[in-house]
Structure formats: structure tokens, C-alpha cells
Design a protein around this motif. Structure first.
Motif, PDB file in Angstrom:
ATOM      1  N   ILE A 275       0.981  -1.072  -0.183  1.00 36.58           N
ATOM      2  CA  ILE A 275      -0.068   0.042   0.106  1.00 36.58           C
ATOM      3  C   ILE A 275       0.897   1.119   0.110  1.00 36.58           C
ATOM      4  CG2 ILE A 275      -2.013  -1.263   1.279  1.00 36.58           C
ATOM      5  CD1 ILE A 275      -1.013   0.468   3.699  1.00 36.58           C
ATOM      6  N   ARG A 276       0.411   2.510  -0.171  1.00 38.47           N
ATOM      7  CA  ARG A 276       1.151   3.621  -0.172  1.00 38.47           C
ATOM      8  C   ARG A 276       0.620   4.433   1.001  1.00 38.47           C
ATOM      9  NH1 ARG A 276       2.113   1.213  -4.660  1.00 38.47           N
ATOM     10  NH2 ARG A 276       3.914   1.586  -5.831  1.00 38.47           N
ATOM     11  N   VAL A 291       6.682   4.433  12.833  1.00 40.86           N
ATOM     12  CA  VAL A 291       5.137   4.434  13.263  1.00 40.86           C
ATOM     13  C   VAL A 291       4.701   3.583  12.404  1.00 40.86           C
ATOM     14  CG1 VAL A 291       3.282   5.877  12.998  1.00 40.86           C
ATOM     15  CG2 VAL A 291       5.091   6.731  14.132  1.00 40.86           C
ATOM     16  N   ILE A 292       4.924   3.471  10.905  1.00 38.14           N
ATOM     17  CA  ILE A 292       4.332   2.481   9.893  1.00 38.14           C
ATOM     18  C   ILE A 292       4.825   1.127  10.318  1.00 38.14           C
ATOM     19  CG2 ILE A 292       4.148   1.631   7.578  1.00 38.14           C
ATOM     20  CD1 ILE A 292       4.661   4.675   6.845  1.00 38.14           C
ATOM     21  N   ALA A 342      -7.518  -1.786   7.133  1.00 32.81           N
ATOM     22  CA  ALA A 342      -7.099  -1.557   8.642  1.00 32.81           C
ATOM     23  C   ALA A 342      -5.626  -0.925   8.606  1.00 32.81           C
ATOM     24  CB  ALA A 342      -6.953  -3.039   9.180  1.00 32.81           C
ATOM     25  N   LEU A 343      -4.897  -1.273   7.642  1.00 33.41           N
ATOM     26  CA  LEU A 343      -3.271  -0.414   7.714  1.00 33.41           C
ATOM     27  C   LEU A 343      -3.406   0.800   7.165  1.00 33.41           C
ATOM     28  CD1 LEU A 343      -0.970  -3.157   5.888  1.00 33.41           C
ATOM     29  CD2 LEU A 343      -0.869  -2.078   7.900  1.00 33.41           C
ATOM     30  N   ILE A 347      -2.459   3.505  10.087  1.00 33.45           N
ATOM     31  CA  ILE A 347      -1.110   4.501   9.697  1.00 33.45           C
ATOM     32  C   ILE A 347      -1.678   5.837   9.997  1.00 33.45           C
ATOM     33  CG2 ILE A 347       0.161   5.297   7.829  1.00 33.45           C
ATOM     34  CD1 ILE A 347       0.232   2.289   7.041  1.00 33.45           C
ATOM     35  N   LYS A 348      -2.723   6.259   9.477  1.00 29.67           N
ATOM     36  CA  LYS A 348      -3.268   7.603   9.671  1.00 29.67           C
ATOM     37  C   LYS A 348      -3.314   7.974  11.206  1.00 29.67           C
ATOM     38  CE  LYS A 348      -6.824  10.873   8.108  1.00 29.67           C
ATOM     39  NZ  LYS A 348      -7.145  11.448   9.637  1.00 29.67           N
ATOM     40  N   THR A 349      -4.067   7.189  11.704  1.00 25.71           N
ATOM     41  CA  THR A 349      -4.199   7.399  13.260  1.00 25.71           C
ATOM     42  C   THR A 349      -2.921   7.588  13.941  1.00 25.71           C
ATOM     43  OG1 THR A 349      -6.188   6.235  13.092  1.00 25.71           O
ATOM     44  CG2 THR A 349      -5.377   6.705  15.382  1.00 25.71           C
ATOM     45  N   GLN A 350      -2.064   6.684  13.550  1.00 21.33           N
ATOM     46  CA  GLN A 350      -0.757   6.557  14.551  1.00 21.33           C
ATOM     47  C   GLN A 350       0.209   7.752  14.105  1.00 21.33           C
ATOM     48  OE1 GLN A 350      -0.009   5.019  16.977  1.00 21.33           O
ATOM     49  NE2 GLN A 350      -2.269   4.097  16.932  1.00 21.33           N
TER      50      GLN A 350
END
Length: 389
Positions: A275-276, A291-292, A342-343, A347-350
Motif C-alpha cells: 500500500i502507499r 510508526v508505520i 485496517a493498515l 497508519i493515519k491514526t498513528q
């Protein structure tokens, strides 16, 4: 003229009554060549035959009920499973039906040779039916012993089923005096004519055998075919069945499968997807990578070995674009859309929790300050932001 017409009508109806009278006499076993027709004796013979048939059917029905009762109440003692109980009941029911048919035929005026042929044909039909129903289980056990895959198993099951049906029909017809050799030769000639009329069916049949022998994919594999993607649940001699993520079965002709580009996604032990994700140009790349990777590490569906990675794919006008690669097992392929969603969400939240900016497309307009502007205006800088819809 009227009298002549009336006599003709009367003769017509008399002929009808005479024909019905003769047919009824023949039905109860009479002979039209007899000088006098003895209805009483013929009726007595018919009643006797009916009583005999009724008694035989009652005895056969009682025996069927008795054997069924014995099997049902001695299931544990005989160590019979539910599947075997069903097989025994089917056999008893078949024997009962055939016995009733033979009993009725034996008490009527049917030729004894026909009765014998029917009995033999019924026996052969029963034997081949048992072979047909048990062949799948026997083949599965044999192939399990030799460790062959499900595709070869499916091919052998189909071939044995066809052979058993063909030999069964031939054996049954042979009991009634049919010349099987001549019949097969005739069917061969007819088959040529049918073959030209059913070219697509034959093409699918040959393609099905090719697919099963080549083993490009097997039952249980997840494949992509044109715009369709799903798990292979059946490879028959004519069609291939695919179960999609939406629990919809797609049935594709084998000729189409054989002539198309098929991607076998689960042919290996693990599969990589990606994903990107984008961060701002001024953001810390190493911090964003950590983080990712932490988000990926918290997902059970993603493998730890091979290790996932998060690297900069390219730098766009609005930020740095990460390409996030991860590996999953074949069993998780059906849930890939949910894993990617879910990823993205994690990722956005973190990233937001770590104060790492996630840019959006924007445009900045700078106006020069050393230009003469109209009265009541001042040098200014216009900055506009255009959000991407």
C-alpha cells in the motif's frame, strides 16, 4: 335417408361397445378366439391374481419394515455410522421396490423370460449404483495413500463416474437382448454427428482434462482470471467454479479458462502485497517509518518473516510517498481488502498521534510586492488551499 343415417350411427356406437367389450375381456386374461366368453371364470382368475399380488406385496412390505427396524435398533451393536445407515436403508429400499416389481410381473401374463431379464437387469443396476456411490470414497482413500492432489482426484472421480454409468447402462441393456457391440458402433457414428453440433461442449471437456493434468492451479488455490478473482472450489470436466470474496460462485467454461491468462496468487507459501502512505515534505522520514512498522507489527494477519518494509517510493508535489510492503499466508488472501483498509486507518491514526503531518494537495499563489497597484490596495500575498475531493 334419415333411417339410413340413424342405422349408420347405431352401427358406429355398436362397434365402439364391441371393441370395449373385447378389450375388457382381454384385460382379464380372456381369449377372443373362444366360442363363448366365460366372464365368471375370468373374473375369478383376475380376483385370485389380485389377491396373490396383494399378499406378496404385504409380505415384502413386512420384510422391508422388519429389516429396517433391526438395522435401526442395532446401530451401535453393528457399529454403523449415520452415513452407513443411510446406505443400508437405500439398499433395502431398492431391493424392496425391485422385489415388488418382480412379484407383480410374475403374477401377470408377462413372458417369464422378460421377468427373468428384468430381475437380472435390476441386480446389475443395483451393483453399479453401489459402485457409483462408493467410488468417490474409495478413490479418495487410495489417492490419500499415494499423496496425490485434489485436481487429480477430481479428474479420476469424473472418469470413473462416467465409466461406471456407461458400463451400467450397457449391462442392463444386454439383459434384454441388445447387441452392445452393434450399439456402440452405432453410437460412434452418431457421436461424430453430435460432435459437430456440440463443439463447445467437447472443447470444454478437453480443456477440463488439460487443466486437471497440467495442474496450473488446483482446488483451493486463489486465482485471478480477467476481472474475476476467487478461490477455486471445483474443477469439473466442463466448468471451473470460483468462490469470490462476496461468497458468490462464478462458473466459467473450461475453454475460457484454458485460453485466458490465469494468475495463481496462492501458488507459493506466502504472498507480498503493498500500500502507499504519504507524509509532509518537512516530516521526519525515519520517525514516520517507525510508526508505520509499529502499525504493521500489531497486525496478526501479516507475517513477521519475511520482514515488512516501508521505504520512500517517490517524492511528489505535496509530500513524500511511502510504499509499504508486507507478506501474508495463502489463507489470508481472501481478507486482503480488509487488511489494507485496517493498515490505512491505523497508519493515519498513528501518524497523527505522533504529530507527523499528512499533506493534502494544495496550491500557493504569490503576488509580487514591487508592482503598482490601484488606489486603496496594498501589496499582499495570496495563499489558497485547494483540498482534493
Amino acid at each position: 335417408m334419415a333411417r339410413e343415417t340413424g342405422s349408420q350411427i347405431s352401427a358406429f356406437f355398436q362397434q365402439i361397445v364391441h371393441d370395449l367389450y373385447s378389450s375388457l375381456y382381454l384385460a382379464i386374461g380372456g381369449n377372443l378366439e373362444e366360442e363363448t366368453r366365460d366372464w365368471a371364470s375370468r373374473g375369478a382368475e383376475l380376483a385370485s391374481t389380485v389377491i396373490k399380488i396383494f399378499i406378496l406385496l404385504a409380505v415384502l412390505g413386512f420384510l422391508y419394515w422388519l429389516f429396517t427396524y433391526i438395522v435401526k435398533h442395532n446401530q451401535k451393536r453393528l457399529k454403523l455410522t449415520e452415513k452407513r445407515i443411510g446406505v443400508v436403508r437405500s439398499v433395502l429400499r431398492y431391493v424392496w421396490i425391485v422385489s415388488c416389481l418382480i412379484a407383480v410381473m410374475s403374477q401377470t401374463s408377462i413372458d417369464p423370460n422378460t421377468v427373468k431379464a428384468t430381475a437380472k437387469a435390476s441386480i446389475w443396476a443395483g451393483i453399479y449404483y453401489v459402485l457409483w456411490t462408493s467410488s468417490e470414497h474409495v478413490i479418495s482413500r487410495i489417492l490419500k495413500h499415494y499423496g496425490l492432489n485434489a485436481s487429480i482426484e477430481q479428474l479420476l472421480k469424473n472418469i470413473f463416474s462416467v465409466l461406471i454409468i456407461v458400463f451400467g447402462i450397457a449391462s442392463v441393456m444386454a439383459q434384454f437382448g441388445f447387441d452392445i457391440v452393434s450399439l456402440v458402433a452405432g453410437l460412434g457414428i452418431v457421436g461424430l454427428a453430435v460432435g459437430f453440433a456440440a463443439q463447445s461442449t467437447i472443447a470444454n471437456f478437453i480443456s477440463g482434462i488439460t487443466i486437471l493434468l497440467e495442474q496450473s492451479f488446483q482446488v483451493g488455490d486463489w486465482i485471478a482470471l480477467d476481472d474475476k478473482e476467487g478461490r477455486v472450489i471445483l474443477i469439473s470436466l466442463r466448468t471451473t467454479h470460483i468462490l469470490t470474496r462476496d461468497n458468490i460462485t462464478v462458473i466459467i467454461p473450461n475453454a475460457t479458462v484454458a485460453s485466458s491468462e490465469v494468475i495463481n496468487i496462492t501458488s507459493k507459501n506466502f504472498i507480498r502485497f503493498d500500500i502507499r502512505a504519504r507524509i509532509a515534505l518537512e516530516a521526519d522520514i525515519d520517525a514516520a517509518r517507525q510508526v508505520i512498522l509499529q502499525v504493521i507489527d500489531g497486525m496478526d494477519s501479516i507475517l513477521k518473516r519475511p520482514e515488512p518494509s516501508a521505504t520512500i517510493d517517490h517524492i511528489s508535489d505535496f509530500g513524500c510517498v511511502f510504499i509499504v510492503r508486507f507478506w501474508v499466508t495463502p489463507s489470508a488472501v481472501a481478507r486482503i481488502p480488509g487488511i489494507k483498509e485496517a493498515l490505512h486507518e491505523g497508519i493515519k491514526t498513528q501518524l497523527q498521534a505522533a504529530d507527523i503531518a499528512i499533506p493534502y494537495p494544495h496550491m500557493r499563489i504569490l503576488m509580487p510586492k514591487d508592482v503598482d497597484y490601484p488606489i486603496d490596495t496594498k501589496p499582499f500575498e495570496i495563499v489558497t488551499h485547494q483540498k482534493k475531493e
